[in-house]
Design a protein around this motif. Structure first.
Motif, short mmCIF file in Angstrom:
data_model
loop_
_atom_site.label_atom_id
_atom_site.label_comp_id
_atom_site.label_asym_id
_atom_site.label_seq_id
_atom_site.Cartn_x
_atom_site.Cartn_y
_atom_site.Cartn_z
N ASP A 214 0.82 -1.22 0.00
CA ASP A 214 0.00 0.00 0.00
C ASP A 214 0.85 1.27 0.00
O ASP A 214 0.32 2.38 -0.01
CB ASP A 214 -0.98 -0.01 1.18
CG ASP A 214 -2.08 -1.05 0.96
OD1 ASP A 214 -2.27 -1.47 -0.21
OD2 ASP A 214 -2.71 -1.48 1.94
N LYS A 215 2.19 1.10 0.02
CA LYS A 215 3.10 2.25 -0.12
C LYS A 215 4.02 2.05 -1.32
O LYS A 215 4.94 2.83 -1.54
CB LYS A 215 3.93 2.43 1.16
CG LYS A 215 3.09 2.80 2.38
CD LYS A 215 3.96 3.19 3.57
CE LYS A 215 3.07 3.61 4.75
NZ LYS A 215 3.86 4.15 5.87
N ASP A 216 3.76 1.02 -2.11
CA ASP A 216 4.62 0.66 -3.25
C ASP A 216 4.20 1.49 -4.48
O ASP A 216 3.57 0.99 -5.41
CB ASP A 216 4.46 -0.86 -3.52
CG ASP A 216 5.02 -1.28 -4.86
OD1 ASP A 216 6.13 -0.85 -5.20
OD2 ASP A 216 4.31 -2.04 -5.57
N VAL A 217 4.57 2.77 -4.47
CA VAL A 217 4.10 3.68 -5.51
C VAL A 217 4.76 3.44 -6.88
O VAL A 217 4.34 3.98 -7.89
CB VAL A 217 4.27 5.16 -5.07
CG1 VAL A 217 3.21 5.50 -4.03
CG2 VAL A 217 5.66 5.44 -4.53
N ASP A 218 5.81 2.60 -6.90
CA ASP A 218 6.41 2.19 -8.18
C ASP A 218 5.56 1.10 -8.85
O ASP A 218 5.69 0.86 -10.05
CB ASP A 218 7.81 1.60 -7.92
CG ASP A 218 8.91 2.54 -8.37
OD1 ASP A 218 8.62 3.45 -9.17
OD2 ASP A 218 10.06 2.35 -7.92
N GLY A 219 4.76 0.41 -8.04
CA GLY A 219 3.86 -0.63 -8.57
C GLY A 219 4.56 -1.92 -8.97
O GLY A 219 4.03 -2.67 -9.78
N PHE A 220 5.74 -2.20 -8.40
CA PHE A 220 6.48 -3.40 -8.79
C PHE A 220 6.28 -4.58 -7.84
O PHE A 220 6.73 -5.69 -8.12
CB PHE A 220 7.99 -3.11 -8.87
CG PHE A 220 8.36 -2.17 -10.00
CD1 PHE A 220 7.65 -2.18 -11.19
CD2 PHE A 220 9.43 -1.30 -9.87
CE1 PHE A 220 7.99 -1.32 -12.23
CE2 PHE A 220 9.78 -0.43 -10.91
CZ PHE A 220 9.06 -0.45 -12.10
#
Ligand code: NAD
Length: 303
Positions: free
Chosen positions: A117-123
């Motif tokens: 939910d904090k993985d703003v790179d989406g990997f």
């Protein structure tokens, strides 16, 4: 015919202005701003300049930004502990670990330690799965594909029912943009074909494309005769083909070329992204958009 140029550098400015306005509104109503931490291990010059750009952009938008620079000999255990600290930090909505990491650190282990939910790179595999499911499951589409989709939509290209051909099947560009364009969603609903090094008739597939997205990393791979007249051509490739002296600074700078033979292609395509100045400026922009989204999810604001 000369194609309409899809200028990422201009579209970026529109999106950043929208983000800035939303940040101000949320701050006024909730007293909160998006928080982004960028973790840099070591002193790789390219990584330093990327991180600096990300931090400057976040700052210009009114984000709470933290730049956490660590020595090159930081242990994997210490990096995991740092991520754990930011996972628990209420003021942080997005955690970004700048790659590449030093060889003694397992990148996969580090990236999967980030709270999805904090993985703003989406990997993170959880976010890759959410992207595949689509709809309201999607939290953070990876930044370069998200930028490509914005360029397509904001240039007024019709995607519903369009034949989309994606050249390249990497995990960071080809696969995710193919998944995104096939979803039953706004700016998508297309019929998607993915071509790659195992494809027999690359030219034949490209010729069918209403929207041709090229992410191969091979300068000039796509020839003008592979382009359907009037097609929208998105050139993701950034290839260094030499060096020149900058007129501004007098210092050597790389000569960049895309994967498409731009000068000839622009006479056939309906619209086309330049290299540089097309897809390139969109990646950091969408990182900022994802960080804002992360705060909105937390506050229960519809996205
Ligand atoms: P990658 O090397 O991981 O993947 C390239 C893909 O292209 C592979 O799946 C391969 O099968 C395919 N391919 C390579 N040569 C081919 C050929 N001759 N015919 C058919 N398919 C071929 O690369 P990537 O990380 O997806 O990046 C692709 C390009 O996009 C690079 O030039 C990279 O620098 C650029 N890029 C730009 C941005 C940005 O502008 N923000 C972001 C990511 C990547």
């Amino acid at each position: 015919m000369s194609a309409k140029l899809i200028k990422g550098s201009e579209i970026r400015e529109q999106i950043l202005a929208e983000i800035k306005k939303e940040v101000e509104d949320i701050k006024a109503k909730y007293g909160k701003v998006p928080g982004l931490v960028t973790i840099l291990v070591g002193e790789n010059p390219a990584s330093i300049s990327y991180v600096t750009l990300k931090v400057q952009t976040a700052h210009s938008l009114g984000f709470h930004e933290v730049q956490d620079s660590q020595p090159v000999d930081l242990s994997e255990e210490a990096l995991l502990a740092l991520i754990d600290k930011y996972n628990k930090d209420e003021s942080i909505n997005g955690i970004l670990v700048q790659l590449p990491l030093p060889k003694h650190i397992n990148e996969k282990k580090v990236l999967t330690a980030i709270d999805p939910d904090k993985d703003v790179d989406g990997f993170h595999p959880v976010n890759v799965g959410r992207l595949m499911i689509g709809g309201s499951e999607v939290k953070f589409p990876p930044c370069t594909p998200a930028g490509i989709q914005e360029l397509i939509v904001r240039s007024g290209t019709v995607t519903k029912g369009a034949e989309v051909v994606v050249v390249g099947r990497s995990n960071i560009v080809g696969k995710p943009i193919a998944v995104m364009m096939m979803q039953k969603a706004k700016g998508a609903d297309s019929t998607v074909t993915v071509v790659h090094t195992g494809t027999k008739d690359l030219a034949g597939h490209c010729k069918r494309a209403d929207i041709l997205i090229v992410a191969a990393g091979v300068p000039g791979l796509v020839k003008p005769e592979w382009i359907k007249p009037g097609a929208c051509v998105i050139d993701v490739g950034v290839n260094r083909v030499g060096e020149k002296v900058s007129e501004k600074t007098g210092k050597p700078v790389p000569i960049l070329r895309g994967d498409v033979d731009f000068d000839a292609a622009k006479e056939i395509a309906g619209s086309i992204t330049p290299v540089p100045g097309g897809v390139g400026p969109m990646t950091i922009t969408m990182l900022m958009a994802n960080t804002l989204k992360s705060l909105k999810f937390k506050l229960g604001i519809p996205v």
